[in-house]
Design a protein around this motif. Structure first.
Motif, PDB file in Angstrom:
ATOM      1  N   VAL A 174       0.891  -1.219  -0.034  1.00  0.00           N
ATOM      2  CA  VAL A 174      -0.116   0.100   0.017  1.00  0.00           C
ATOM      3  C   VAL A 174       0.882   1.172   0.186  1.00  0.00           C
ATOM      4  O   VAL A 174       1.719   1.336   1.053  1.00  0.00           O
ATOM      5  N   ASN A 175       0.670   2.018  -0.895  1.00  0.00           N
ATOM      6  CA  ASN A 175       1.538   3.278  -1.321  1.00  0.00           C
ATOM      7  C   ASN A 175       0.863   4.703  -0.902  1.00  0.00           C
ATOM      8  O   ASN A 175      -0.245   4.733  -1.311  1.00  0.00           O
ATOM      9  N   TYR A 176       1.691   5.537  -0.160  1.00  0.00           N
ATOM     10  CA  TYR A 176       1.245   6.962   0.052  1.00  0.00           C
ATOM     11  C   TYR A 176       2.281   7.580  -0.278  1.00  0.00           C
ATOM     12  O   TYR A 176       3.400   7.424  -0.307  1.00  0.00           O
ATOM     13  N   THR A 177       1.762   9.052  -0.733  1.00  0.00           N
ATOM     14  CA  THR A 177       2.975  10.358  -0.886  1.00  0.00           C
ATOM     15  C   THR A 177       2.330  11.188  -0.023  1.00  0.00           C
ATOM     16  O   THR A 177       1.170  11.672   0.198  1.00  0.00           O
ATOM     17  N   LEU A 178       3.291  11.896   0.757  1.00  0.00           N
ATOM     18  CA  LEU A 178       3.285  13.021   1.860  1.00  0.00           C
ATOM     19  C   LEU A 178       4.038  13.878   1.589  1.00  0.00           C
ATOM     20  O   LEU A 178       5.282  13.786   1.455  1.00  0.00           O
ATOM     21  N   SER A 222      -0.254  15.651  -1.939  1.00  0.00           N
ATOM     22  CA  SER A 222      -0.407  14.571  -0.882  1.00  0.00           C
ATOM     23  C   SER A 222      -1.403  13.456  -1.175  1.00  0.00           C
ATOM     24  O   SER A 222      -2.466  13.758  -1.641  1.00  0.00           O
ATOM     25  N   GLN A 223      -1.007  12.174  -1.167  1.00  0.00           N
ATOM     26  CA  GLN A 223      -2.033  11.129  -1.322  1.00  0.00           C
ATOM     27  C   GLN A 223      -1.734  10.408  -0.127  1.00  0.00           C
ATOM     28  O   GLN A 223      -1.237   9.369  -0.218  1.00  0.00           O
ATOM     29  N   HIS A 224      -2.439  10.549   0.913  1.00  0.00           N
ATOM     30  CA  HIS A 224      -2.318   9.884   2.366  1.00  0.00           C
ATOM     31  C   HIS A 224      -3.676  10.148   2.850  1.00  0.00           C
ATOM     32  O   HIS A 224      -4.362  11.127   2.778  1.00  0.00           O
ATOM     33  N   PRO A 225      -3.841   9.042   3.763  1.00  0.00           N
ATOM     34  CA  PRO A 225      -5.285   9.176   4.389  1.00  0.00           C
ATOM     35  C   PRO A 225      -5.661   9.985   5.437  1.00  0.00           C
ATOM     36  O   PRO A 225      -6.578  10.413   5.812  1.00  0.00           O
ATOM     37  N   GLY A 283       4.570  22.313   8.064  1.00  0.00           N
ATOM     38  CA  GLY A 283       3.530  21.637   8.775  1.00  0.00           C
ATOM     39  C   GLY A 283       2.099  21.311   8.284  1.00  0.00           C
ATOM     40  O   GLY A 283       1.286  20.735   9.215  1.00  0.00           O
ATOM     41  N   ALA A 284       2.064  21.952   7.152  1.00  0.00           N
ATOM     42  CA  ALA A 284       0.511  21.659   6.619  1.00  0.00           C
ATOM     43  C   ALA A 284       0.736  20.929   5.106  1.00  0.00           C
ATOM     44  O   ALA A 284       1.759  20.720   4.357  1.00  0.00           O
TER      45      ALA A 284
END
Length: 207
Positions: A112-116, A127-130, A121-122
């Motif tokens: 499972v891949n995410y991008t942050l 971003s592709q993150h839950p 701090g915002a």
């Protein structure tokens, strides 16, 4: 008497003529004949000039300059290793991050891949993150949560197993390269996983 005087004069004239024909050079020897060249024995070497004195080419290829690599040679020197990532300092930071996050239920499980992507701090739009807001806030409060797990000095990690889950976080936080793997094989790794639960997303969770 007159005949004797004439004879003496003729004799003197003849002697004077011989002296004029053969001058004395001061050594008691007759002078060399004009135009003659005196050659000392052994000083002249006939034919001293040899034709074709140039050295012929041997066909041997030129030797390369030290430190250079011939164009047809293979390079065997290994490429330098990339610099290792330095641990991030604990405590509040700038909150800037560009991270790629991969979480698996097991070593060979589906990823499972995410991008942050965070700025001050915002979360940013890419971003592709839950839960990007919580992840960026966690990084701004303490960027060290993405450091590799390490036991405190003088303390051993408890021998407990938290599960087969694994995760990898790579990228950059506050200008520092990050490449950290997470697992659940002992107490220290379980603690690091829980600290980074917001970064690891819903697939990571907290244990």
């Amino acid at each position: 008497m007159r005949k004797q005087l004439i004879s003496v004069l003729l004799a003197l004239a003849a002697t004077g003529g011989l002296a004029a024909c053969t001058p004395n050079n001061g050594t008691g020897q007759p002078s060399a004949t004009p135009g003659a060249t005196s050659t000392s024995p052994g000083t002249s070497s006939p034919g001293t000039s040899s034709p074709g004195t140039g050295t012929p080419s041997t066909g041997t290829p030129s030797t390369p300059t030290p430190g250079s690599t011939p164009p047809d040679a293979e390079t065997t020197v290994p490429a330098p290793a990339p610099p290792s990532a330095s641990p991030l300092p604990s405590g509040p930071g700038a909150g800037d991050a560009e991270l790629s996050i991969t979480v698996k239920a097991s070593k060979d499980g589906k990823a499972v891949n995410y991008t942050l992507v965070c700025k001050d701090g915002a979360p940013m739009a890419e971003s592709q993150h839950p839960n990007a807001a919580a992840a960026c806030t966690a990084l701004k409060n303490n960027a060290a949560i993405v450091n590799a797990a390490a036991p405190p000095k003088g303390i051993s990690c408890t021998q407990q197993y938290g599960g087969p889950q694994v995760a990898m976080v790579t990228g950059e936080v506050n200008g520092t390269p990050v490449e950290t793997s997470f697992a659940l094989r002992d107490g220290c790794q379980i603690g690091a996983w829980n600290a980074a639960k917001d970064i690891l997303g819903a697939a990571g969770g907290a244990l």
